[in-house]
Design a protein around this motif. Structure first.
Motif, PDB file in Angstrom:
ATOM      1  N   ARG A  54       5.264  -5.078  -1.687  1.00  0.00           N
ATOM      2  CA  ARG A  54       4.997  -5.884  -0.350  1.00  0.00           C
ATOM      3  C   ARG A  54       5.422  -7.256  -0.426  1.00  0.00           C
ATOM      4  O   ARG A  54       5.526  -7.867  -1.274  1.00  0.00           O
ATOM      5  CB  ARG A  54       3.400  -5.762  -0.231  1.00  0.00           C
ATOM      6  N   GLY A  55       5.955  -7.387   0.868  1.00  0.00           N
ATOM      7  CA  GLY A  55       6.740  -8.897   0.966  1.00  0.00           C
ATOM      8  C   GLY A  55       8.013  -8.809   0.206  1.00  0.00           C
ATOM      9  O   GLY A  55       8.374  -9.979   0.285  1.00  0.00           O
ATOM     10  N   GLY A  56       8.571  -7.975  -0.248  1.00  0.00           N
ATOM     11  CA  GLY A  56       9.829  -8.004  -0.956  1.00  0.00           C
ATOM     12  C   GLY A  56      10.982  -8.414  -0.263  1.00  0.00           C
ATOM     13  O   GLY A  56      12.020  -8.599  -0.940  1.00  0.00           O
ATOM     14  N   SER A  57      10.846  -8.645   1.160  1.00  0.00           N
ATOM     15  CA  SER A  57      12.151  -9.033   1.854  1.00  0.00           C
ATOM     16  C   SER A  57      12.610 -10.318   1.528  1.00  0.00           C
ATOM     17  O   SER A  57      13.673 -10.702   1.237  1.00  0.00           O
ATOM     18  CB  SER A  57      12.059  -9.007   3.410  1.00  0.00           C
ATOM     19  N   ASP A  58      11.607 -11.290   1.160  1.00  0.00           N
ATOM     20  CA  ASP A  58      11.571 -12.501   0.669  1.00  0.00           C
ATOM     21  C   ASP A  58      12.576 -12.419  -0.689  1.00  0.00           C
ATOM     22  O   ASP A  58      13.532 -13.281  -0.889  1.00  0.00           O
ATOM     23  CB  ASP A  58      10.399 -13.299   0.207  1.00  0.00           C
ATOM     24  N   ALA A  59      12.181 -11.565  -1.447  1.00  0.00           N
ATOM     25  CA  ALA A  59      13.022 -11.349  -2.563  1.00  0.00           C
ATOM     26  C   ALA A  59      14.425 -11.100  -2.724  1.00  0.00           C
ATOM     27  O   ALA A  59      15.564 -11.666  -3.055  1.00  0.00           O
ATOM     28  CB  ALA A  59      12.304 -10.349  -3.788  1.00  0.00           C
ATOM     29  N   GLN A 100      19.282 -16.407   6.343  1.00  0.00           N
ATOM     30  CA  GLN A 100      18.285 -16.467   6.937  1.00  0.00           C
ATOM     31  C   GLN A 100      17.241 -15.188   6.838  1.00  0.00           C
ATOM     32  O   GLN A 100      17.806 -13.972   7.145  1.00  0.00           O
ATOM     33  CB  GLN A 100      18.413 -16.720   8.670  1.00  0.00           C
ATOM     34  N   LYS A 101      16.142 -15.140   6.405  1.00  0.00           N
ATOM     35  CA  LYS A 101      15.247 -14.066   6.454  1.00  0.00           C
ATOM     36  C   LYS A 101      14.224 -14.243   7.325  1.00  0.00           C
ATOM     37  O   LYS A 101      13.250 -15.132   7.635  1.00  0.00           O
ATOM     38  CB  LYS A 101      14.682 -13.893   5.207  1.00  0.00           C
ATOM     39  N   TYR A 102      13.859 -13.077   8.208  1.00  0.00           N
ATOM     40  CA  TYR A 102      12.955 -13.106   9.478  1.00  0.00           C
ATOM     41  C   TYR A 102      11.990 -12.070   8.896  1.00  0.00           C
ATOM     42  O   TYR A 102      12.051 -10.890   8.696  1.00  0.00           O
ATOM     43  CB  TYR A 102      13.714 -12.716  10.708  1.00  0.00           C
ATOM     44  N   ALA A 106      -1.139 -16.436  -2.092  1.00  0.00           N
ATOM     45  CA  ALA A 106      -0.530 -17.088  -0.976  1.00  0.00           C
ATOM     46  C   ALA A 106       0.682 -16.218  -0.439  1.00  0.00           C
ATOM     47  O   ALA A 106       1.789 -16.381  -1.015  1.00  0.00           O
ATOM     48  CB  ALA A 106      -0.229 -18.547  -1.056  1.00  0.00           C
ATOM     49  N   GLY A 107       0.454 -15.094   0.566  1.00  0.00           N
ATOM     50  CA  GLY A 107       1.413 -14.261   0.896  1.00  0.00           C
ATOM     51  C   GLY A 107       2.517 -14.756   1.604  1.00  0.00           C
ATOM     52  O   GLY A 107       3.519 -13.987   1.967  1.00  0.00           O
ATOM     53  N   VAL A 108       2.412 -16.050   2.007  1.00  0.00           N
ATOM     54  CA  VAL A 108       3.588 -16.570   2.662  1.00  0.00           C
ATOM     55  C   VAL A 108       4.911 -16.495   2.017  1.00  0.00           C
ATOM     56  O   VAL A 108       5.969 -16.395   2.549  1.00  0.00           O
ATOM     57  CB  VAL A 108       3.324 -18.034   3.144  1.00  0.00           C
TER      58      VAL A 108
END
Ligand code: ADP
Ligand code: ASP
Ligand code: MG
Length: 410
Positions: free
Chosen positions: A151-156, A6-8, A209-211
């Protein structure tokens, strides 16, 4: 029961109350019998604030020190998250990217994950603990320096951990209910997609789309990890990003991006080798060139326009000026007030007429198109930055994604 990742995101851990709510959700999943691996972003706007702090003391902060600073953001939220879970009687332990064995290349600020060792994560999970890993960071094993993934790297981080540990799904908890047909902040009647293919999501993410960070989608596709994007504020089902979908939409969604700038080199001599002379040094200095347009040659010279991330504009301008004077071009112009709108849909391949309708829609809205690029499932147009919102709204109204069956050419 298996392993759940789970990523928050930042909004979901922005305050102590929200961290407590995240802890409730994690504890519930643990009590259902799952092993739970949590990835967290920095609280709220922490990363932006840290970047501003860095710039306040040095307009051009050294990349190593910037990564030292930025990784601190996720370190705060991971420890708080572990504490909040422990407060609910469940054992938890947090690890930095380095402690979790997330090995990257050396590119500060844009590092790629090369390997996940994960020994301490594995051990802690085996001991029945909930494991919290700091998102967006790793370590270069050669230099031993900490790195960030962009930026947004937690998704990766989350999708890569899901792949490394064989999770069946990677859940991305965010501040919207899923992936929408356009950014819901811009288009109030955008619709949530129940599912979307990796291929289309990759185009949407890469188009702004930064989501979901596009590299997380790449990892999901490569390792076959379905990604479930959903809200941390409710229990609604979100959007499944996966290999293939039931219905292939002609148009799935519209993305926009105002993070790029345009650079034009005027009066370039039209002869072999000039484009290579321009783009080789760009590549060597890590400038990520997106669109490229070369005009038809008239008097033996031509104009070349390209778009680059605003963050790379100064580097790109310097290189373009050096090359322009070397090859005898007339000059270099930059324009940062541009935006890009992109229409994405896998069914576009077999439906002629989509591009024509995009251009007609923008024309009717009085919006001038400055550059065009396409892939088999995407059409992108560069427009004035101030026209971006109107362009997205007009395209959304014209195509009503997800557009499934209607004849678009008619
Ligand atoms: P997090 O901090 O959880 O990672 P982000 O801000 O990175 O959240 O991503 C969520 C945001 O992405 C949403 O608030 C929304 O404004 C934006 N967004 C852009 N395009 C889309 C889209 N097509 N669908 C959903 N959200 C989108
Ligand atoms: N905190 C980082 C950022 O703001 C990483 C992330 O949130 O995914 O970009
Ligand atoms: Mg994000």
């Amino acid at each position: 029961m298996g392993l759940v990742v789970q990523k928050y995101g930042g909004t979901s851990v922005a305050t102590p109350e929200r961290i407590s709510r995240v802890a409730e959700r994690v504890v519930q999943s643990r009590k259902e019998g799952n092993d739970v691996l949590v990835v967290v972003s920095a609280m709220g706007d922490t990363t932006d604030e840290l970047i501003a702090l860095a710039r306040a003391v040095n307009p051009n902060p050294p990349a190593r020190e910037l990564d030292m600073l930025l990784t601190a953001g996720e370190r705060i939220s991971m420890a708080l998250c572990a504490m909040a879970i422990e407060a609910r009687g469940v054992q938890a332990v947090s690890f930095t990217g380095s402690q979790a064995g997330i090995l990257t290349d050396a590119a500060h600020g844009a590092a790629k994950i090369r390997e996940i060792r994960g020994d301490r994560v594995r051990q802690a999970l085996a001991e029945g603990k909930v494991v919290i890993v700091a998102g967006f960071q790793g370590v270069d094993p050669q230099s031993k320096e900490v790195t960030t993934l962009g930026r947004g790297g937690s998704d990766a981080t989350a999708v890569a951990l899901a792949a490394a540990f064989g999770a069946e799904v990677c859940e991305i908890y965010t501040d919207v209910d899923g992936v929408y047909t356009a950014d819901p902040r811009l288009v109030s009647d955008a619709r949530k997609l129940d599912e979307i293919s990796f291929e289309e999501m990759l185009e949407l993410s890469a188009s702004g789309a930064g989501v979901l960070m596009s590299r997380s989608v790449e990892v999901g596709r490569r390792y076959g990890i379905p990604i479930h994007v959903r809200s941390s504020f409710n229990d609604h089902p979100g959007t499944w990003v996966k290999e293939s979908t039931m219905e292939q939409a002609i148009i799935s969604g519209i993305a926009h991006d105002v993070s790029e700038a345009k650079l034009t080199i005027r009066g370039v001599p039209d002869r072999p080798g000039v484009a290579a002379a321009l783009f080789e040094p760009m590549a060597a200095e890590g400038v990520n060139v997106d669109m490229i347009v070369q005009n038809v040659s008239t008097d033996g010279t031509t104009d070349i326009s390209l778009t680059v991330p605003k963050a790379s504009l100064e580097t790109a301008r310097r290189i373009a000026q050096e090359v322009a004077s070397r090859v005898g071009a007339r000059g270099v112009e930059v324009d940062a007030a541009i935006g890009k709108v992109s229409l994405v849909g896998a069914g576009m391949k077999s439906h002629p007429g989509v591009a024509a309708r995009v251009f007609r829609t923008l024309a009717d809205a009085g919006i001038n198109i400055e550059m065009i690029s396409t892939s088999t499932i995407r059409i992108s147009c560069v427009v004035r930055e101030e026209d971006v919102t109107a362009a997205v709204k007009a395209l959304h109204a014209a195509f009503e994604p997800p557009l499934v069956e209607e004849e678009v050419g008619a």
